[in-house]
Design a protein around this motif. Sequence first.
Motif, mmCIF file in Angstrom:
data_model
loop_
_atom_site.group_PDB
_atom_site.id
_atom_site.type_symbol
_atom_site.label_atom_id
_atom_site.label_comp_id
_atom_site.label_asym_id
_atom_site.label_seq_id
_atom_site.Cartn_x
_atom_site.Cartn_y
_atom_site.Cartn_z
ATOM 1 N N GLN A 150 0.862 -1.311 -0.057
ATOM 2 C CA GLN A 150 -0.023 0.140 -0.027
ATOM 3 C C GLN A 150 0.800 1.140 0.163
ATOM 4 O O GLN A 150 0.459 2.226 -0.870
ATOM 5 C CB GLN A 150 -0.970 0.067 1.121
ATOM 6 N N GLN A 154 1.094 4.061 -3.194
ATOM 7 C CA GLN A 154 0.803 5.574 -2.940
ATOM 8 C C GLN A 154 2.031 6.386 -3.361
ATOM 9 O O GLN A 154 1.843 7.263 -3.892
ATOM 10 C CB GLN A 154 0.395 6.057 -1.412
ATOM 11 N N ARG A 157 1.982 6.493 -6.988
ATOM 12 C CA ARG A 157 1.103 7.485 -7.657
ATOM 13 C C ARG A 157 1.654 9.083 -7.533
ATOM 14 O O ARG A 157 1.381 9.695 -8.401
ATOM 15 C CB ARG A 157 -0.160 7.191 -6.725
ATOM 16 N N HIS A 268 -0.022 10.409 4.493
ATOM 17 C CA HIS A 268 -1.495 10.669 4.898
ATOM 18 C C HIS A 268 -2.429 9.459 5.127
ATOM 19 O O HIS A 268 -2.007 8.318 4.206
ATOM 20 C CB HIS A 268 -2.036 11.811 4.142
ATOM 21 N N TYR A 269 -2.921 9.155 6.079
ATOM 22 C CA TYR A 269 -3.593 7.781 6.316
ATOM 23 C C TYR A 269 -5.203 8.243 6.454
ATOM 24 O O TYR A 269 -5.618 9.164 7.129
ATOM 25 C CB TYR A 269 -3.035 7.282 7.710
ATOM 26 N N LYS A 270 -5.763 7.070 6.157
ATOM 27 C CA LYS A 270 -7.352 7.257 6.430
ATOM 28 C C LYS A 270 -7.684 6.073 7.421
ATOM 29 O O LYS A 270 -6.959 5.131 7.564
ATOM 30 C CB LYS A 270 -8.428 6.701 5.141
ATOM 31 N N THR A 277 -5.417 1.751 9.912
ATOM 32 C CA THR A 277 -5.520 2.993 8.999
ATOM 33 C C THR A 277 -4.523 2.388 7.807
ATOM 34 O O THR A 277 -3.944 1.475 7.682
ATOM 35 C CB THR A 277 -4.643 3.981 9.558
ATOM 36 N N ASP A 278 -4.919 3.055 6.605
ATOM 37 C CA ASP A 278 -4.499 2.679 5.292
ATOM 38 C C ASP A 278 -4.032 4.037 4.825
ATOM 39 O O ASP A 278 -4.437 5.145 4.822
ATOM 40 C CB ASP A 278 -5.257 2.149 4.309
ATOM 41 N N ASP A 280 -3.631 7.070 2.324
ATOM 42 C CA ASP A 280 -4.371 7.240 0.883
ATOM 43 C C ASP A 280 -3.854 8.483 0.253
ATOM 44 O O ASP A 280 -4.268 9.115 -0.555
ATOM 45 C CB ASP A 280 -5.814 7.691 1.692
ATOM 46 N N ASP A 281 -2.412 8.866 0.592
ATOM 47 C CA ASP A 281 -1.737 9.974 -0.213
ATOM 48 C C ASP A 281 -0.367 9.990 0.520
ATOM 49 O O ASP A 281 -0.114 9.469 1.522
ATOM 50 C CB ASP A 281 -2.529 11.218 0.234
#
Length: 426
Positions: A150, A154, A157, A268-270, A277-278, A280-281
């Motif tokens: 993961q 990110q 990306r 950054h995590y969601k 948490t994962d 996400d940016d």
Amino acid sequence: MDIRTKAINEKQYITDEDVKIIVTKCGYATDATTIEAYTMHPISDKMIGFGAEYFKLNVRVTTYDAQKYLCFFVKVVSKTNAAKTKMAKQMGAFEKELMFYEVIKRNIDIPGLKPWSALFVTYLQDVMVFKDLSSLQYVMRNRHKKFDEQHVLQALRTLARFHACTIIFEETKTKYLQRPYKVNEQYKDILGKGGFDESNPWFVQCRIGALEAIKAFSKYTLNTKHMEIIENRWNTVFNSALSLADASKEHRNVICHRDLWNNNILFHYKKLDANTTDPDDCVFVDFAEIRYMPPAGDVMQLLHCNLSPGFRKTNLNSFLNFYYNQLKVSLGNYNVDIKETITRDKFITSAKEQNLWGLVTHACLGQTFWLNDDMMTNISRDSEQFETVMLNDKTTFIKDTVQSDSIYKKNAMEVFEEIIENYILN
């Protein structure tokens, strides 16, 4: 603009007038804003990076009867470590990064594209000020913890968005000028070699220190025939990686970061649930080593510096294809056909070539970022020790550390021996 109270770091990197400039740059009118107080303190009691000193600046302002808290990340030329300052000046790191933010980034930034770096606020004497990413919940990972899938995705990306900016800018300007345009023709003086130069003392010490560690500790040490080949070819192979960072005549080039180790990648995590948490940016920081070269150089460096070797090798094709598809999407959103700029086959070919760049830069950068926190911090704070380790005698330091730290030894020999296996004995 009045400053009613203040509390400032004892080193006095930031003055009252500086704070006024910073607040004004953030869009707060001087006649409508009062700076109530500000504080500045080191971002950590541990060493974060070797090129500068890092602080957090917090400012409390009142504007139209509303109180606001402004948070900044401050990067300064060291005033406490003469050797660190000397090395930064020799490499031109501070000036190069400043020119990137003030000149290049302003031009290549694409409206509507998701950010890939911190927001630059202003430059003061030997000081760069950014919006504080931690206030936006971006965090730095433990630098000893390798990326899982993961985190890799990110980071790739973000890397694709960053690289897309160069291509979109070049394609737009080519149409406007009605002739082929490349960023390097305009910014060649800024996009220099930095620390990755054959004659740079830091790079020379990285190369020598690695070879001496191999001679003393590698699995090839007792094989006389192999060691003779390794010693004869080591400098040539190590130095040959540097040519891969030149602008290519065969492959498309972009502005590359070239310093993509863990501490320069913030996530950054969601929140998925109470305990999970994962990412996400993510965004990148520290653009002091930028150069115009094939984008695969950044991709391979990121994968080498932040993944375990087995995980990298098993998933390499998948990660390369993921990056390429992300680049395709970013370019397509701005009407640039990736097939007209970088074909998939060309990119994969370039990635194979840039594998040596990823390996060698990992071997150089890792010699310090593999260290435990206490040792890294002690070196950074001691000017004499810093100069010895970074510029004069890295061999003694590496050999002593390999003998005393089994984790450091594993990380170091793993990379050094991969260079040997892929490029010297094979």
